[in-house]
Design a protein around this motif. Structure first.
Motif, PDB file in Angstrom:
ATOM      1  N   ALA A  97     -40.731  -8.113  18.317  1.00  0.00           N
ATOM      2  CA  ALA A  97     -41.068  -9.411  17.729  1.00  0.00           C
ATOM      3  C   ALA A  97     -42.175 -10.096  18.515  1.00  0.00           C
ATOM      4  CB  ALA A  97     -39.829 -10.304  17.692  1.00  0.00           C
ATOM      5  N   ASP A 108     -45.806  -8.733  14.723  1.00  0.00           N
ATOM      6  CA  ASP A 108     -44.721  -8.547  13.761  1.00  0.00           C
ATOM      7  C   ASP A 108     -44.718  -7.098  13.313  1.00  0.00           C
ATOM      8  OD1 ASP A 108     -42.552  -9.438  12.411  1.00  0.00           O
ATOM      9  OD2 ASP A 108     -43.626 -10.866  11.146  1.00  0.00           O
ATOM     10  N   SER A 283     -34.240 -11.482  10.453  1.00  0.00           N
ATOM     11  CA  SER A 283     -35.675 -11.239  10.403  1.00  0.00           C
ATOM     12  C   SER A 283     -36.224 -11.484   9.004  1.00  0.00           C
ATOM     13  CB  SER A 283     -35.972  -9.792  10.826  1.00  0.00           C
ATOM     14  OG  SER A 283     -37.300  -9.435  10.513  1.00  0.00           O
TER      15      SER A 283
END
Length: 296
Positions: A97, A108, A283
């Motif tokens: 992340a 990402d 997420s």
């Protein structure tokens, strides 16, 4: 106001303690466990003894030949493995992340575990459709052997996986069903059975001179005379050379060579492909990937 509950020392476990105990419990021998951990045996023995005193239970039965797990030890091994996987997964997913997996890496990124040789067409469609979504994360495809996707999700090597029931267990994961297909036997093109319109599982499992290929399951190869398979390229070559036969979902036809033949299996259960992910995931990138997959 009441003070919040705080675990006392007997209710908390350190990651280091779990690693020590898990090594001993899996090796069932202090010497081998110490070697695996890169330490000497006396401090390892003392650490396990301190852990037993603090928990107030006996975890191991010691004898001259090694050790055996008590009932409490079996529980801690099961729970400890899950806790270690969760801790490792947290670190891996946090690094991804933050873009810390490599210099200049994207901020990402998602890792998608797939069984080598399966779901080719589905995977292509999914990657193309997701890449077209605004703000899509970069997707790294991680090929795996049979049943390895489960462990990859649990220890954080993967964020999502294409998994195939009944071969993969979906227990503990969230999932969405994507496709259903039949199964095929992949044979050398010149083999007499390659001309058959269909075969049974029993026939495929008993072909003289052509034993079934063996994939590792949770790190261990099942018994049998067939070759141990490490990757899809090795498998493809061994089939072409007439050394083995393999069973795959119908979609595996996409990677067959001219030296291969695919014969449908008449009595094999259908294979249901799911996209699966950790049940606790928050997420947004992963949610987008799942949404794209279910919309194909």
């Amino acid at each position: 106001m009441d003070a919040p509950d705080t675990p006392d020392a007997a209710e908390t476990l350190e990651i280091r303690e779990l690693r020590y105990f898990t090594a001993v419990a899996e090796e069932l021998h202090f010497g081998r466990a110490a070697e695996r951990l890169g330490m000497s045996q006396p401090p390892l023995s003392r650490a396990i003894q301190r852990l037993e005193r603090r928990l107030g239970v006996s975890l191991l039965k010691r004898n001259r030949r090694g050790v055996l797990l008590t009932g409490a030890g079996e529980v801690l091994l099961h729970e400890g493995r899950a806790a270690l996987d969760a801790a490792t997964a947290a670190a891996r997913r946090t690094r991804r992340a933050g873009g810390a997996d490599g210099p200049g890496g994207p901020r990402d990124r998602l890792v998608l575990a797939v069984k080598a040789g399966a779901s080719h067409e589905l995977l292509h469609k999914l990657l193309d459709a997701y890449a077209a979504e605004p703000g899509a994360a970069e997707v790294e495809v991680l090929p795996s052997g049979t049943c390895e996707q489960e462990a990859m999700l649990r220890d954080g090597r993967a964020d999502a996986a294409l998994m195939h029931a009944p071969f993969n267990s979906l227990a503990g994961f969230d999932s969405e069903e994507l496709t259903t297909e039949g199964q095929i036997a992949i044979l050398p093109a010149g083999h007499p059975l390659a001309a058959r319109r269909s075969l049974s599982l029993a026939e495929v499992g008993d072909i003289p001179g052509l034993p079934l290929a063996r994939w590792a399951r949770r790190g261990t190869y099942p018994p049998g005379p067939g070759p141990e398979i490490h990757d899809q390229t090795q498998l493809a070559q061994l089939i072409a050379l007439g050394r083995t036969v393999a069973v795959f979902p119908e979609s595996a036809r996409a990677w067959l060579w001219a030296e291969h033949a695919a014969v449908p299996l008449s009595d094999a259960p259908p294979v249901v492909t799911h996209i699966a992910w950790p049940a606790h995931s928050r997420s947004l990138a992963l949610a987008g990937l799942v949404r794209t997959a279910t919309g194909l």
